[in-house]
Design an enzyme around this catalytic site. Structure first.
Site, PDB file in Angstrom:
ATOM      1  N   HIS A 165     -42.211  20.963 -59.570  1.00 55.90           N
ATOM      2  CA  HIS A 165     -41.171  21.979 -59.797  1.00 55.90           C
ATOM      3  C   HIS A 165     -41.151  22.435 -61.256  1.00 55.90           C
ATOM      4  O   HIS A 165     -40.904  23.602 -61.544  1.00 55.90           O
ATOM      5  CB  HIS A 165     -39.784  21.417 -59.454  1.00 55.90           C
ATOM      6  CG  HIS A 165     -39.364  21.596 -58.027  1.00 55.90           C
ATOM      7  ND1 HIS A 165     -39.316  22.822 -57.414  1.00 55.90           N
ATOM      8  CD2 HIS A 165     -38.946  20.699 -57.091  1.00 55.90           C
ATOM      9  CE1 HIS A 165     -38.881  22.673 -56.160  1.00 55.90           C
ATOM     10  NE2 HIS A 165     -38.660  21.388 -55.940  1.00 55.90           N
ATOM     11  N   HIS A 223     -43.556  15.775 -56.349  1.00 54.83           N
ATOM     12  CA  HIS A 223     -42.815  16.969 -55.916  1.00 54.83           C
ATOM     13  C   HIS A 223     -41.936  17.511 -57.056  1.00 54.83           C
ATOM     14  O   HIS A 223     -41.954  18.711 -57.348  1.00 54.83           O
ATOM     15  CB  HIS A 223     -41.960  16.580 -54.700  1.00 54.83           C
ATOM     16  CG  HIS A 223     -41.117  17.676 -54.134  1.00 54.83           C
ATOM     17  ND1 HIS A 223     -41.252  18.106 -52.828  1.00 54.83           N
ATOM     18  CD2 HIS A 223     -40.116  18.420 -54.669  1.00 54.83           C
ATOM     19  CE1 HIS A 223     -40.372  19.084 -52.609  1.00 54.83           C
ATOM     20  NE2 HIS A 223     -39.666  19.282 -53.700  1.00 54.83           N
ATOM     21  N   GLU A 224     -41.183  16.607 -57.696  1.00 54.22           N
ATOM     22  CA  GLU A 224     -40.248  17.075 -58.737  1.00 54.22           C
ATOM     23  C   GLU A 224     -40.992  17.523 -59.988  1.00 54.22           C
ATOM     24  O   GLU A 224     -40.600  18.503 -60.623  1.00 54.22           O
ATOM     25  CB  GLU A 224     -39.222  15.985 -59.071  1.00 54.22           C
ATOM     26  CG  GLU A 224     -38.373  15.497 -57.898  1.00 54.22           C
ATOM     27  CD  GLU A 224     -37.746  16.608 -57.052  1.00 54.22           C
ATOM     28  OE1 GLU A 224     -37.497  17.712 -57.585  1.00 54.22           O
ATOM     29  OE2 GLU A 224     -37.525  16.387 -55.852  1.00 54.22           O
ATOM     30  N   GLN A 245     -34.084  23.834 -60.124  1.00 51.85           N
ATOM     31  CA  GLN A 245     -33.423  24.099 -58.837  1.00 51.85           C
ATOM     32  C   GLN A 245     -31.936  24.396 -58.987  1.00 51.85           C
ATOM     33  O   GLN A 245     -31.299  24.878 -58.050  1.00 51.85           O
ATOM     34  CB  GLN A 245     -33.603  22.910 -57.883  1.00 51.85           C
ATOM     35  CG  GLN A 245     -35.051  22.714 -57.441  1.00 51.85           C
ATOM     36  CD  GLN A 245     -35.162  21.520 -56.516  1.00 51.85           C
ATOM     37  OE1 GLN A 245     -35.312  20.397 -56.960  1.00 51.85           O
ATOM     38  NE2 GLN A 245     -35.060  21.770 -55.225  1.00 51.85           N
ATOM     39  N   GLY A 295     -34.337  13.916 -54.510  1.00 47.15           N
ATOM     40  CA  GLY A 295     -34.849  14.318 -55.810  1.00 47.15           C
ATOM     41  C   GLY A 295     -34.395  15.729 -56.127  1.00 47.15           C
ATOM     42  O   GLY A 295     -34.101  16.515 -55.223  1.00 47.15           O
ATOM     43  N   CYS A 322     -37.636  20.213 -49.137  1.00 49.07           N
ATOM     44  CA  CYS A 322     -37.146  20.574 -50.468  1.00 49.07           C
ATOM     45  C   CYS A 322     -35.765  21.197 -50.329  1.00 49.07           C
ATOM     46  O   CYS A 322     -35.559  22.031 -49.451  1.00 49.07           O
ATOM     47  CB  CYS A 322     -38.115  21.573 -51.107  1.00 49.07           C
ATOM     48  SG  CYS A 322     -37.598  22.135 -52.737  1.00 49.07           S
ATOM     49  N   LEU A 323     -34.842  20.807 -51.208  1.00 51.02           N
ATOM     50  CA  LEU A 323     -33.481  21.362 -51.135  1.00 51.02           C
ATOM     51  C   LEU A 323     -33.486  22.879 -51.364  1.00 51.02           C
ATOM     52  O   LEU A 323     -32.573  23.560 -50.914  1.00 51.02           O
ATOM     53  CB  LEU A 323     -32.567  20.688 -52.159  1.00 51.02           C
ATOM     54  CG  LEU A 323     -32.230  19.213 -51.899  1.00 51.02           C
ATOM     55  CD1 LEU A 323     -31.322  18.678 -52.997  1.00 51.02           C
ATOM     56  CD2 LEU A 323     -31.586  19.024 -50.532  1.00 51.02           C
TER      57      LEU A 323
HETATM   58 ZN    ZN Z   1     -38.116  20.474 -54.168  1.00 53.71          ZN
END
Ligand code: ZN
Length: 158
Positions: A135, A131-132, A51, A46, A89-90
């Site tokens: 963000h 999660h997304e 991000q 995701g 998380c990236l």
């Molecule tokens: Zn994330």
């Protein structure tokens, strides 16, 4: 398509609230394409636009390989139950921890044609949706931990 640069934990932009998309322009379509390529290049499941440094309410999710969910202005309209599972998380490379999330959610969003869609998810898809969408409101998974972050140095310290 292009692989975009990710921003990381120390970047204050991750704490900002993203703006809604009013119309799906070619620029937003390009962003969706580039976000999917960036997510895949980083082995993520995701990615939120913030991000890659774009403060717009745009998310891509790929929990089932080959099935990319493109969500514009996503919002959770219903949730139920509770789960505590590992998340990463990236933008927080190397960090993993158990979060508190609903067991299942229903999300309403627009797709790239501007049509309203509804996505139901449980398990990993539910976690990815929560999660997304977090963000987009400047929240990270470390804000909803069920227990302290896993410490990768733990074994070495013993
Ligand atoms: Zn994330």
């Amino acid at each position: 398509m292009a692989i975009l640069n990710l921003i990381f934990e120390d970047d204050p932009m991750l704490r900002r609230v993203s703006r809604p998309v009013e119309a799906v322009t070619p620029r937003i379509e390009q962003l969706l394409d580039d976000m999917t390529e960036t997510m895949r290049a980083n082995n993520g499941c995701g990615l939120a636009a913030v991000q890659v440094g774009v403060l717009r309410r745009v998310v891509v999710i790929e929990v089932e390989p080959g099935e990319v969910l493109e969500l514009i202005n996503p919002r959770i309209i219903a949730w139920s139950g509770h789960q505590e599972e590992q998340e990463g998380c990236l933008s927080l490379p190397g960090k993993w921890g158990k979060t508190k999330r609903p067991a299942a959610v229903v999300v309403r969003a627009e797709d790239r044609t501007g049509r309203e869609i509804e996505v139901r998810g449980d398990g990993l898809l539910c976690r990815a949706l929560c999660h997304e969408i977090d963000h987009l409101d400047g929240k990270l998974f470390t804000d909803v931990l069920a227990e302290p972050l896993d410490d990768p140095q733990k074994d070495k310290k013993r």
